[in-house]
Design a protein around this motif. Sequence first.
Motif, PDB file in Angstrom:
ATOM      1  N   GLU A  38      -1.409   9.679  19.534  1.00 42.40           N
ATOM      2  CA  GLU A  38      -2.004  10.304  17.234  1.00 42.40           C
ATOM      3  C   GLU A  38      -0.537   9.613  16.357  1.00 42.40           C
ATOM      4  O   GLU A  38      -0.678   8.518  15.575  1.00 42.40           O
ATOM      5  CB  GLU A  38      -2.909  11.564  17.137  1.00 42.40           C
ATOM      6  N   ARG A  39       0.246   9.931  16.824  1.00 44.11           N
ATOM      7  CA  ARG A  39       1.374   9.843  16.519  1.00 44.11           C
ATOM      8  C   ARG A  39       1.930   8.505  16.216  1.00 44.11           C
ATOM      9  O   ARG A  39       2.285   7.690  15.525  1.00 44.11           O
ATOM     10  CB  ARG A  39       2.536  10.364  16.473  1.00 44.11           C
TER      11      ARG A  39
ATOM     12  N   ALA B 249       0.235   5.930  16.720  1.00 44.02           N
ATOM     13  CA  ALA B 249      -1.116   5.405  16.109  1.00 44.02           C
ATOM     14  C   ALA B 249      -0.954   4.691  14.822  1.00 44.02           C
ATOM     15  O   ALA B 249      -0.322   3.509  14.537  1.00 44.02           O
ATOM     16  CB  ALA B 249      -2.375   5.670  16.393  1.00 44.02           C
ATOM     17  N   THR B 250      -0.584   6.235  14.761  1.00 40.36           N
ATOM     18  CA  THR B 250      -0.163   5.917  13.193  1.00 40.36           C
ATOM     19  C   THR B 250       1.091   5.317  12.469  1.00 40.36           C
ATOM     20  O   THR B 250       1.352   4.569  11.887  1.00 40.36           O
ATOM     21  CB  THR B 250       0.125   8.145  12.469  1.00 40.36           C
ATOM     22  N   ALA B 251       2.563   5.616  13.758  1.00 38.11           N
ATOM     23  CA  ALA B 251       3.536   4.739  13.736  1.00 38.11           C
ATOM     24  C   ALA B 251       3.476   2.939  13.571  1.00 38.11           C
ATOM     25  O   ALA B 251       3.855   2.509  12.784  1.00 38.11           O
ATOM     26  CB  ALA B 251       4.884   5.319  14.624  1.00 38.11           C
TER      27      ALA B 251
ATOM     28  N   GLU C  70       0.660   1.643  13.375  1.00 33.06           N
ATOM     29  CA  GLU C  70       0.221   0.902  11.231  1.00 33.06           C
ATOM     30  C   GLU C  70       0.244   0.769  10.459  1.00 33.06           C
ATOM     31  O   GLU C  70       0.221   0.034   9.614  1.00 33.06           O
ATOM     32  CB  GLU C  70      -1.645   1.841  11.522  1.00 33.06           C
ATOM     33  N   SER C  71       1.452   2.060  10.359  1.00 29.05           N
ATOM     34  CA  SER C  71       2.659   1.921   9.035  1.00 29.05           C
ATOM     35  C   SER C  71       3.558   0.266   9.527  1.00 29.05           C
ATOM     36  O   SER C  71       4.004   0.472   8.090  1.00 29.05           O
ATOM     37  CB  SER C  71       2.927   3.569   9.180  1.00 29.05           C
TER      38      SER C  71
END
Length: 259
Positions: A199-200, A202-204, A206-207
């Motif tokens: 999850e981290r 994927a968030t990184a 995407e950011s």
Amino acid sequence: MFLHQLNPTMKALTIVILVVLLALVFDPVTPTILLLSTLLLMFVGAKVNLKKYFLYFLPFILFSFGMFWTTLIFGKQPDSPDQVITILIFEFPRETFIVALALAVRVLSVAALSLLFIFTTNIVHFILSLIQQLKLSPRIAYGVLAGYRFLPMMKDELKIIREAHRIRGVHQATTIRGKWSQYKRYAIPLLASAIRKAERTATAMESKGFTGERNRTFLRQFTITKEDWLFLVLMLTLYAVAVYTSSSLGFLKLYNGEL
């Protein structure tokens, strides 16, 4: 060194071509010459730890010896004494011996080619090269890279979980059943940790603006240079020389499905 600077995709394609060409011949001379040439090129054109290389090569040596020996043992018996070859005090059918030697040396030759790629190629550079040269989907490529990066992290996580269990008085199992139960206890926290890290990640991504599109810029640009074509020509030339030498000695034999 020369081999480390080659384009990873071009290097991989060259190795694949040679492995396919090796599958077309069924004599011991051609793979032996290619094996010796590959080892020489490896030690001259790359920076290699000999001890580490030997440890990686050792399983292939054992496997090829096992294949050689089993082929000799279960080979067909000769029709006449003229078809027997004597080595020291042992007698073997000549045709079976040649087939066994061809199989064993071909395994070693393929192993040497594979290790040449493994020891001289950075996996990250290889994935990026696949994206740029072979138009591999960035979604697949970066997914593979993320999984590759997770492997050492999962090893560290497993070590932490083991130490935490030990502090709480959970001793290491000694029986197979106990170890199986122990690893089942490890599975839940490992899975939870992997989900959090995914999850981290994927968030990184995407950011950072990762969308999976092919039209994107890269920090490392890979191109196919004259050195890459030189490597391809060199390896094909070595193969051609091996085939010609085998043909001149009367050993060349094309594979037609026999074992």
